[in-house]
Design a protein around this motif. Structure first.
Motif, PDB file in Angstrom:
ATOM      1  N   ASP A 289       1.229  -3.109   4.006  1.00  0.00           N
ATOM      2  CA  ASP A 289       2.534  -2.499   4.633  1.00  0.00           C
ATOM      3  C   ASP A 289       3.549  -2.654   3.828  1.00  0.00           C
ATOM      4  O   ASP A 289       4.042  -3.889   3.433  1.00  0.00           O
ATOM      5  CB  ASP A 289       2.748  -3.173   6.080  1.00  0.00           C
ATOM      6  CG  ASP A 289       3.728  -2.296   6.842  1.00  0.00           C
ATOM      7  OD1 ASP A 289       4.174  -1.257   6.676  1.00  0.00           O
ATOM      8  OD2 ASP A 289       4.291  -3.154   7.740  1.00  0.00           O
ATOM      9  N   LEU A 290       4.189  -1.764   3.410  1.00  0.00           N
ATOM     10  CA  LEU A 290       5.650  -1.900   2.780  1.00  0.00           C
ATOM     11  C   LEU A 290       6.720  -1.484   3.552  1.00  0.00           C
ATOM     12  O   LEU A 290       6.747  -0.598   4.295  1.00  0.00           O
ATOM     13  CB  LEU A 290       5.466  -0.751   1.630  1.00  0.00           C
ATOM     14  CG  LEU A 290       4.503  -0.737   0.719  1.00  0.00           C
ATOM     15  CD1 LEU A 290       4.475   0.279  -0.458  1.00  0.00           C
ATOM     16  CD2 LEU A 290       4.346  -2.186  -0.028  1.00  0.00           C
ATOM     17  N   ARG A 291       7.651  -2.678   3.560  1.00  0.00           N
ATOM     18  CA  ARG A 291       8.874  -2.497   4.650  1.00  0.00           C
ATOM     19  C   ARG A 291      10.080  -2.666   3.894  1.00  0.00           C
ATOM     20  O   ARG A 291      10.120  -3.347   2.788  1.00  0.00           O
ATOM     21  CB  ARG A 291       8.647  -3.688   5.704  1.00  0.00           C
ATOM     22  CG  ARG A 291       7.286  -3.814   6.465  1.00  0.00           C
ATOM     23  CD  ARG A 291       7.395  -4.930   7.419  1.00  0.00           C
ATOM     24  NE  ARG A 291       6.163  -5.067   8.011  1.00  0.00           N
ATOM     25  CZ  ARG A 291       5.938  -5.969   8.718  1.00  0.00           C
ATOM     26  NH1 ARG A 291       6.622  -7.259   8.960  1.00  0.00           N
ATOM     27  NH2 ARG A 291       4.780  -6.086   9.453  1.00  0.00           N
ATOM     28  N   ARG A 292      10.902  -1.781   4.197  1.00  0.00           N
ATOM     29  CA  ARG A 292      12.184  -1.891   3.547  1.00  0.00           C
ATOM     30  C   ARG A 292      13.205  -3.208   3.926  1.00  0.00           C
ATOM     31  O   ARG A 292      12.978  -3.553   5.093  1.00  0.00           O
ATOM     32  CB  ARG A 292      13.228  -0.474   4.307  1.00  0.00           C
ATOM     33  CG  ARG A 292      14.228  -0.467   3.635  1.00  0.00           C
ATOM     34  CD  ARG A 292      14.251   0.093   2.238  1.00  0.00           C
ATOM     35  NE  ARG A 292      15.458   0.349   1.642  1.00  0.00           N
ATOM     36  CZ  ARG A 292      16.412   1.618   1.413  1.00  0.00           C
ATOM     37  NH1 ARG A 292      15.603   2.733   1.861  1.00  0.00           N
ATOM     38  NH2 ARG A 292      17.467   1.720   0.892  1.00  0.00           N
TER      39      ARG A 292
ATOM     40  N   ALA B  55       9.326  -4.873   0.836  1.00  0.00           N
ATOM     41  CA  ALA B  55       8.549  -6.022   0.820  1.00  0.00           C
ATOM     42  C   ALA B  55       7.031  -5.441   1.057  1.00  0.00           C
ATOM     43  O   ALA B  55       7.015  -4.731   1.958  1.00  0.00           O
ATOM     44  CB  ALA B  55       9.046  -6.915   1.849  1.00  0.00           C
ATOM     45  N   ALA B  56       6.245  -5.904   0.365  1.00  0.00           N
ATOM     46  CA  ALA B  56       4.694  -5.792   0.777  1.00  0.00           C
ATOM     47  C   ALA B  56       4.281  -7.122   1.637  1.00  0.00           C
ATOM     48  O   ALA B  56       4.353  -8.056   1.294  1.00  0.00           O
ATOM     49  CB  ALA B  56       3.766  -6.042  -0.639  1.00  0.00           C
TER      50      ALA B  56
ATOM     51  N   GLY C  91       4.484  -9.724  -1.756  1.00  0.00           N
ATOM     52  CA  GLY C  91       5.274  -9.133  -2.844  1.00  0.00           C
ATOM     53  C   GLY C  91       6.765  -8.595  -2.750  1.00  0.00           C
ATOM     54  O   GLY C  91       6.980  -8.346  -1.155  1.00  0.00           O
ATOM     55  N   MET C  92       7.510  -8.508  -3.642  1.00  0.00           N
ATOM     56  CA  MET C  92       8.958  -8.142  -3.522  1.00  0.00           C
ATOM     57  C   MET C  92       9.088  -6.905  -4.657  1.00  0.00           C
ATOM     58  O   MET C  92       8.623  -6.958  -5.888  1.00  0.00           O
ATOM     59  CB  MET C  92       9.869  -9.382  -3.693  1.00  0.00           C
ATOM     60  CG  MET C  92       9.735  -9.763  -4.927  1.00  0.00           C
ATOM     61  SD  MET C  92      10.760  -9.071  -6.270  1.00  0.00           S
ATOM     62  CE  MET C  92      12.455  -9.060  -5.630  1.00  0.00           C
TER      63      MET C  92
ATOM     64  N   ALA D 218       0.609  -1.165  -5.151  1.00  0.00           N
ATOM     65  CA  ALA D 218       1.025  -0.277  -4.136  1.00  0.00           C
ATOM     66  C   ALA D 218       2.454  -0.280  -4.113  1.00  0.00           C
ATOM     67  O   ALA D 218       3.122   0.685  -3.746  1.00  0.00           O
ATOM     68  CB  ALA D 218       0.539  -1.069  -2.705  1.00  0.00           C
ATOM     69  N   MET D 219       3.363  -1.250  -4.388  1.00  0.00           N
ATOM     70  CA  MET D 219       4.654  -1.323  -4.551  1.00  0.00           C
ATOM     71  C   MET D 219       5.208  -0.477  -5.758  1.00  0.00           C
ATOM     72  O   MET D 219       6.130   0.332  -5.496  1.00  0.00           O
ATOM     73  CB  MET D 219       5.336  -2.593  -4.813  1.00  0.00           C
ATOM     74  CG  MET D 219       5.206  -3.578  -3.494  1.00  0.00           C
ATOM     75  SD  MET D 219       6.005  -5.135  -3.827  1.00  0.00           S
ATOM     76  CE  MET D 219       4.981  -5.895  -4.966  1.00  0.00           C
TER      77      MET D 219
END
Length: 339
Positions: free
Chosen positions: A2-5, A61-62, A70-71, A103-104
């Motif tokens: 999941d990628l979050r702001r 953020a991953a 991940g950042m 992904a990022m």
């Protein structure tokens, strides 16, 4: 995955927690490369940078199983280089090779395209005596080409004061007396701003850029003022040292050093430039020697100055060698033009 702001300036508890975990990933990734000598940014530094006016930032953020692994930070210049986007990307050492980085980066490239930009740059770094194994494989594997390699070096402080004073007042060139070296802490006189804008703009054209696709930057007095202010907002002390051509009463060279409140024993050497028309007077050496003396006098707890220089910038590397800088590692800028 999941990628979050991430919202570094938010005071909301959930936002602050995500930001703190995002920061910890950056530090863990940098520590895995350089140990205690890493260059990870602090929360105060990131927030200071986000309050600046020169770039638009997108931070992600991953998240895997409710843990940030991940950042990503995407920075897009607002005053020049309208096709350029700069990416900072890190994956926690124990979460690599599970797709977070890919992904990022894919999301960053999607955002870059959406914003009408086409050139993406990303950095990798590694210590001296090693190879850029993981970074090079990742960047090249995603279609990036090496654009420029820089050398990371460190000068130990305190250094020999007499030697630095001799270098700072060097008179072994014919026109040395035609220039005066001046310094200012935590801001600069208003009278310097226009000349510093010229020097910063020339920094983008006169300093080696390797094969990177970069355009001339657009600087004015207000941008210089804002650039200094964000560093102060980030909790940094900073010294600006300039060379004045007494024959025309104009600044023809400058250097800047910054010291973070989070790492008060380490100074970071920022931009250094002498205008082409004033070169040959050992001004680069005099500027950096004076900056070292300023650090020793104003911030005696500083034990070293870290800097990065293009590997083909032979003149500045020679200046560093004369000052006692020792090579620590490399940083490589990778570039990709999106289609």
């Amino acid at each position: 995955m999941d990628l979050r702001r991430v919202h570094p300036l938010s005071d909301e508890p959930d936002d602050r927690k995500l930001f703190e975990e995002w920061l910890r990933v950056q530090e863990a990734a940098r520590r895995a490369i350089f140990g205690e000598e890493h260059s990870a940014w602090s929360a105060q530094e990131i927030r200071g940078r986000r309050r600046g006016i020169t770039h638009r930032f997108t931070d992600l953020a991953a998240v895997e199983n409710d843990r940030v692994v991940g950042m990503l930070s995407l920075a897009e210049p607002l005053h020049d280089n309208p096709e350029l986007a700069l990416v900072m990307l890190a994956v926690h050492p124990d979460a690599r090779r599970r797709g977070a980085g890919s992904a990022m980066l894919a999301e960053a490239e999607r955002a870059v395209r959406e914003h009408g930009r086409r050139v993406v740059q990303v950095d990798t770094e590694w210590p001296s005596g090693q190879q850029d194994d993981s970074g090079e494989g990742f960047a090249a594997g995603h279609g990036y080409s090496a654009g420029q390699t820089t050398i990371r070096s460190r000068m130990a402080l305190p250094a020999d004061r007499h030697q630095l004073q001799t270098l700072a007042t060097s008179t072994d060139v014919e026109d040395a007396a035609a220039f005066e070296i001046e310094a200012s802490w935590d801001g600069v006189p208003e009278a310097w701003l226009d000349d510093l804008a010229v020097l910063e703009q020339r920094m983008s054209t006169d300093a080696p850029q390797g094969d990177l696709q970069l355009e001339e930057e657009d600087w004015d007095a207000e941008r210089v003022r804002a650039d200094l202010q964000w560093a102060l907002d980030a909790g940094r002390r900073l010294a600006v040292v300039v060379a004045r051509d007494l024959s025309v009463d104009r600044l023809v060279g400058f250097t800047q050093v910054q010291v973070s409140a989070e790492s008060p024993t380490l100074a970071y050497q920022q931009d250094t430039l002498v205008l082409r028309e004033a070169r040959g007077n050992r001004l680069g050496l005099r500027l950096k020697a004076r900056a070292a003396l300023e650090l020793m006098d104003e911030l005696p707890d500083v034990r070293g100055v870290r800097t990065w220089n293009a590997d083909d910038n032979t003149h500045m590397l020679a200046v560093n060698a004369e000052l006692g800088y020792v090579q620590e590692g490399h940083l490589r800028v990778w570039e990709k033009r999106l289609t």
